[in-house]
Design an enzyme around this catalytic site. Structure first.
Site, short mmCIF file in Angstrom:
data_model
loop_
_atom_site.label_atom_id
_atom_site.label_comp_id
_atom_site.label_asym_id
_atom_site.label_seq_id
_atom_site.Cartn_x
_atom_site.Cartn_y
_atom_site.Cartn_z
N SER A 167 -70.71 2.63 -3.61
CA SER A 167 -70.50 2.40 -2.18
C SER A 167 -70.87 0.97 -1.81
CB SER A 167 -71.38 3.35 -1.36
OG SER A 167 -71.08 4.70 -1.65
N SER A 168 -70.02 0.33 -1.02
CA SER A 168 -70.30 -0.98 -0.45
C SER A 168 -70.57 -2.01 -1.57
CB SER A 168 -71.48 -0.85 0.52
OG SER A 168 -71.67 -2.03 1.24
N SER A 169 -71.77 -2.56 -1.68
CA SER A 169 -72.03 -3.49 -2.79
C SER A 169 -71.77 -2.79 -4.13
CB SER A 169 -73.48 -4.00 -2.72
OG SER A 169 -73.74 -4.90 -3.76
#
Ligand SMILES: *[C@@H]1O[C@H](CO)[C@@H](O)[C@H](O)[C@H]1NC(C)=O
Ligand SMILES: *[C@@H]1O[C@H](CO)[C@@H](O)[C@H](O)[C@H]1NC(C)=O
Length: 372
Positions: free
Chosen positions: A142-144
């Site tokens: 998720s995300s990074s």
């Protein structure tokens, strides 16, 4: 016969000891693996009680400000591991902040000595220690961690069979011109790093030059209301992998509305690429554990549809709450407060800045603060 059963219990106990192994059914840090770990990435894993004979592996990569522990408790993979018998590897970022290094040449190169190299070494160690099924090795984040998932798919296409990206940027988009490790790149974050499919494909191919083998299939989730990694990153990521696989990114083979949830649109470009554009969803799209299991092939049929779907959504398209995923509610809470995991600040952010109790608005970088 009592003696015989005692003996067999003893033998199986000894076999368990002979196996080099990690305590089952809890998050364990591996400190004595002996792998080369050039950037000192934390190596954590979850081995289920009900381990399959030749288990699959899911690498689950945390978001910025996260840790292995936070993603273990905030994502559904450990409980899914009990259901399907696979091992989860949770790498933990060594960087202050703690985002992943998706900007340095080292991490953006196969065997380049960066974070990606360290994670790949954890995977090969686990394959060998657990005699894992190399046709069931997957990566998600998720995300990074989604950015890192794209990087893992690009730098180690030989290791992974599929990747699921929850709200990231294209592999090689967050580069640092000055060679910075774990650097933020606002041009990319704001959706302004734009290239042709062919140019993006070259970015990917240059991360492991000379490689001509198979590559993982890619599933890309992104929310249209993402103010941290702007939604054009969805489009550029689709362009990137469409370029790699030779698909026309402007012409999905199938379009399914309200799949897998209401207001999500699923575009299948070919067997190797699917995009899921989540209308009205911010940063980060909630993890769809059951869908992930289908995409990885642990359950049911793969979510690559054989035919196009009817115009009216089936009643099964009604969103169901993702049971164990705390990371899955990054939305604004009631009364102008932000829920756990939600964004609460950062340049360009215009939403609520107060977290629901007991969470605190925690700065990750100039562009992103989160309720933790
Ligand atoms: C940000 O990334 C883009 C590619 O996406 C690159 O061209 C640019 O130089 C990077 N910016 C910085 C400040 O390094
Ligand atoms: C990005 O892709 C979505 C889904 O196909 C589309 O609706 C949107 O218009 C695209 N955005 C751009 C800037 O091309």
């Amino acid at each position: 016969m009592v003696r015989l059963s005692v003996l067999s219990a003893l033998v199986s106990g000894l076999c368990a000891l002979a196996n080099p192994l990690v305590k089952r059914a809890s998050l364990q840090q591996i400190t004595n693996s002996g792998i080369s770990n050039p950037t000192n990435v934390g190596f954590y894993m979850y081995v289920p009680d009900k381990l399959a004979a030749s288990p699959g592996i899911v690498v689950a990569i945390h978001y910025c400000t996260g840790t292995a522990q936070a993603y273990y408790t905030g994502s559904p993979y450990a409980s899914l591991a009990e259901q399907y018998g696979f091992i989860v590897i949770y790498p933990s970022s060594p960087h202050s902040g703690t985002c992943w290094d998706v900007s340095s040449k080292a991490s953006l190169t196969h065997n380049g000595g960066g974070d990606s190299n360290a994670i790949a070494n954890m995977v090969t160690w686990t394959i060998s220690k657990y005699k894992a099924d190399t046709s069931k090795v997957f990566v998600t984040g998720s995300s990074s961690g989604a950015m890192m998932t794209n990087v893992m798919a690009a730098t180690y296409p030989d290791l992974f069979k599929a990747a699921i990206v929850y709200s990231g940027v294209p592999a090689g988009c967050f580069v640092s011109a000055s060679g910075g490790v774990d650097a933020w790149n606002s041009t990319c974050a704001q959706g302004n790093s734009i290239a042709t499919p062919a140019a993006w494909a070259n970015v990917v191919k240059n991360m492991y030059s000379g490689y001509t083998g198979a590559r993982p299939k890619m599933q890309i989730y992104h929310g249209t209301a993402d103010t941290t990694l702007l939604p054009n990153n969805y489009n550029e990521t689709i362009k990137e992998w469409a370029g790699v696989f030779g698909y026309d990114y402007t012409k999905p083979a199938t379009t399914e509305d309200n799949k897998p949830l209401t207001n999500y649109h699923r575009y299948t470009f070919g067997p190797q690429l699917q995009g899921i554009y989540a209308v009205g969803v911010g940063h980060t799209v909630p993890i769809q554990g059951a869908e992930d299991m289908k995409y990885f092939g642990f359950s049911g049929s793969s979510s690559t549809p054989a035919t196009s779907t009817p115009a009216t959504p089936a009643s099964s398209a009604v969103p169901t709450k993702v049971a164990t995923s705390a990371a899955s509610t990054p939305t604004t809470g009631t009364g102008g407060t932000v829920a756990h995991w939600g964004q609460c600040g950062g340049i360009g952010y215009g939403g609520a800045t107060v977290c629901v109790a007991p969470y605190t608005c925690t700065k990750a970088n100039d562009y992103y603060s989160q309720c933790l």
